[in-house]
Design a protein around this motif. Structure first.
Motif, PDB file in Angstrom:
ATOM      1  N   GLN A 195       0.840  -1.195   0.000  1.00 14.51           N
ATOM      2  CA  GLN A 195       0.000   0.000   0.000  1.00 14.51           C
ATOM      3  C   GLN A 195       0.878   1.249   0.000  1.00 14.51           C
ATOM      4  OE1 GLN A 195      -3.452   0.554  -0.006  1.00 14.51           O
ATOM      5  NE2 GLN A 195      -3.629  -1.627  -0.528  1.00 14.51           N
TER       6      GLN A 195
ATOM      7  N   GLY B 191       0.708   5.423   1.008  1.00 13.39           N
ATOM      8  CA  GLY B 191      -0.058   6.436   1.711  1.00 13.39           C
ATOM      9  C   GLY B 191       0.668   7.769   1.722  1.00 13.39           C
TER      10      GLY B 191
ATOM     11  N   THR C  39       1.267  15.152  10.182  1.00  9.26           N
ATOM     12  CA  THR C  39       0.551  13.944  10.596  1.00  9.26           C
ATOM     13  C   THR C  39       1.328  12.697  10.179  1.00  9.26           C
ATOM     14  OG1 THR C  39      -0.754  13.993   8.536  1.00  9.26           O
ATOM     15  CG2 THR C  39      -1.697  15.073  10.482  1.00  9.26           C
TER      16      THR C  39
ATOM     17  N   GLU D  94       0.381   9.313  11.971  1.00  8.20           N
ATOM     18  CA  GLU D  94      -0.937   8.846  11.540  1.00  8.20           C
ATOM     19  C   GLU D  94      -0.888   8.303  10.119  1.00  8.20           C
ATOM     20  OE1 GLU D  94      -0.201  11.665  12.965  1.00  8.20           O
ATOM     21  OE2 GLU D  94      -1.720  12.294  14.425  1.00  8.20           O
ATOM     22  N   ASN D  95      -0.120   8.974   9.254  1.00 10.03           N
ATOM     23  CA  ASN D  95      -0.012   8.526   7.867  1.00 10.03           C
ATOM     24  C   ASN D  95       0.628   7.141   7.779  1.00 10.03           C
ATOM     25  OD1 ASN D  95      -1.019  11.035   7.216  1.00 10.03           O
ATOM     26  ND2 ASN D  95       0.935  11.878   6.549  1.00 10.03           N
TER      27      ASN D  95
ATOM     28  N   CYS E  79       0.856   4.781  10.216  1.00 11.80           N
ATOM     29  CA  CYS E  79       0.016   3.737  10.822  1.00 11.80           C
ATOM     30  C   CYS E  79      -1.189   3.392   9.952  1.00 11.80           C
ATOM     31  CB  CYS E  79      -0.432   4.168  12.216  1.00 11.80           C
ATOM     32  SG  CYS E  79       0.900   4.142  13.441  1.00 11.80           S
ATOM     33  N   SER E  80      -1.778   4.395   9.314  1.00 11.81           N
ATOM     34  CA  SER E  80      -2.934   4.100   8.460  1.00 11.81           C
ATOM     35  C   SER E  80      -2.516   3.324   7.226  1.00 11.81           C
ATOM     36  CB  SER E  80      -3.647   5.398   8.062  1.00 11.81           C
ATOM     37  OG  SER E  80      -2.809   6.224   7.266  1.00 11.81           O
ATOM     38  N   THR E  81      -1.309   3.576   6.725  1.00 12.86           N
ATOM     39  CA  THR E  81      -0.833   2.835   5.549  1.00 12.86           C
ATOM     40  C   THR E  81      -0.503   1.391   5.919  1.00 12.86           C
ATOM     41  OG1 THR E  81       0.124   4.919   4.721  1.00 12.86           O
ATOM     42  CG2 THR E  81       0.766   2.895   3.597  1.00 12.86           C
TER      43      THR E  81
ATOM     44  N   ALA F 115      -1.990  -0.276   8.326  1.00 15.21           N
ATOM     45  CA  ALA F 115      -3.299  -0.912   8.514  1.00 15.21           C
ATOM     46  C   ALA F 115      -3.927  -1.279   7.175  1.00 15.21           C
ATOM     47  CB  ALA F 115      -4.223   0.016   9.301  1.00 15.21           C
ATOM     48  N   ALA F 116      -3.786  -0.378   6.184  1.00 16.86           N
ATOM     49  CA  ALA F 116      -4.362  -0.642   4.863  1.00 16.86           C
ATOM     50  C   ALA F 116      -3.686  -1.831   4.194  1.00 16.86           C
ATOM     51  CB  ALA F 116      -4.230   0.606   3.978  1.00 16.86           C
TER      52      ALA F 116
ATOM     53  N   THR G 177      -4.860  -5.064   5.972  1.00 10.58           N
ATOM     54  CA  THR G 177      -6.256  -5.349   5.606  1.00 10.58           C
ATOM     55  C   THR G 177      -6.362  -5.838   4.165  1.00 10.58           C
ATOM     56  OG1 THR G 177      -7.073  -3.682   7.162  1.00 10.58           O
ATOM     57  CG2 THR G 177      -8.564  -4.370   5.398  1.00 10.58           C
TER      58      THR G 177
ATOM     59  N   CYS H   1      -0.403   2.210  15.712  1.00  6.86           N
ATOM     60  CA  CYS H   1      -0.419   0.983  14.906  1.00  6.86           C
ATOM     61  C   CYS H   1      -0.797  -0.200  15.792  1.00  6.86           C
ATOM     62  CB  CYS H   1       0.947   0.734  14.278  1.00  6.86           C
ATOM     63  SG  CYS H   1       1.540   2.091  13.250  1.00  6.86           S
TER      64      CYS H   1
END
Length: 323
Positions: free
Chosen positions: A33, A35, A45, A48-49, A51-53, A55-56, A59, A94
């Motif tokens: 992924q 991000g 951020t 946050e960037n 950790c969200s990447t 997670a993506a 998933t 994360c």
């Protein structure tokens, strides 16, 4: 239901984007992924960037968080030969509970490009880093010699300063028009006004705004003396950092790999390659990267998990690079 398979997480967190890959212990890519930027030096951020990447990626691969056995993250802005207080909470958002190894992004670029062998990496993109890894594994940045070459925005600074000073010729007209259009300026006087007005803007936003113009500069190196001069000067500054570090790697021959959108741009790569190949001791040569920085992070994560680096694993990581 998430797939139950042990895997490692590789993270390449740069100023412009964050790339995450999940790999089996055999080096097979399970998920990838991209991000937003993950460098605290360039992104408010960043954590946050990243950790969200992550997670993506987990998933999208249908993976279970608890099956991750190791993570290596190369983070731009993390001290290359030290530590930083902010890293202690950087990955708190994360869900990963596996061992986590954080290094400067130049380190994963180096490990990937030279497959763990001693040498020098030049990272040029949103930011800049020239780093060496010696035979005993010591990591040294050119900053130890108070050296910094500059990244994409510095290339644009050079061009804009010369435009504002009137140091351009007819052959530069198209590039000058591109610069004016980028800033929405009617002429050079208007450009000066706009540049002065950036003083009250968010610093990271301003850096990205300047840096975003760099591809237009490198694209013009063969037609614009202004672009040619700016790229050449940046290559010269970068070559100084390489030469400062080279004797610490070997007194005979030192491989140098390039990573990042700016450093690998053909115009820049050609100029620095010619500069470094000029007679010197030790001999310095540019080398084609074996893996990209994400592959380097995967290589390090696999080693943390106790996976031996066999030709088969390396081949799978190389295959993942071109997918």
């Amino acid at each position: 239901m998430p797939t139950s398979v042990p895997y490692v997480v590789a993270v390449d967190a740069g100023g412009t984007q964050t790339r995450v890959g999940c790999f089996t212990l055999e080096g097979v890519l399970l998920a990838r992924q991209v991000g937003a930027g993950g460098s605290p030096s360039h992104n408010h951020t960043a954590a946050e960037n990243v950790c969200s990447t992550i997670a993506a990626a987990v998933t999208s691969g249908g993976l279970a968080v608890e099956d991750a056995v190791a993570m290596t993250a190369g983070v731009a802005g993390y001290p290359i030969d030290g530590d930083a207080d902010w890293i202690g909470t950087f990955f708190d958002g994360c869900a990963l509970t596996c061992p986590q190894h954080v290094v400067n992004d130049a380190v994963i670029a180096h490990r990937g490009a030279l497959a763990g062998e001693p040498g020098i990496i030049v990272v040029g993109g949103t930011g800049s880093m020239v780093a060496a890894i010696t035979a005993d594994g010591t990591v040294l940045g050119s900053g130890r010699f108070q050296h910094y070459a500059g990244g994409a925005r510095h290339l644009v600074y050079d061009v804009m300063h010369r435009i504002l000073l009137g140091e351009h010729v007819d052959a530069d007209r198209k590039l000058v028009e591109t610069v004016l259009a980028w800033w929405g300026a009617g002429d050079v006087t208007d450009l000066r006004r706009i540049a002065l007005g950036l003083g009250g803007k968010d610093y990271n936003d301003v850096k990205r705004r300047y840096g975003g113009l760099a591809p237009a500069v490198t694209a013009a190196v063969d037609t614009s003396p202004l672009a040619d001069g700016a790229v050449t000067r940046l290559a010269e500054k970068t070559a100084v950092g390489v030469r400062l570090l080279a004797p610490l790697v070997s007194d005979i021959a030192v491989p140098v790999a390039l990573a990042g959108a700016l450093a690998t741009d053909p115009g820049f790569a050609d100029r620095i390659s010619r500069l470094l190949s000029a007679g010197s001791a030790p001999s310095i040569r540019t080398a084609e990267a074996v893996l990209d920085p994400l592959g380097g992070a995967a290589l390090m994560a696999l080693q943390t998990a106790g996976v031996p680096m066999t030709p088969q694993v390396l081949s799978r990581l190389q295959f993942a690079r071109v997918r």
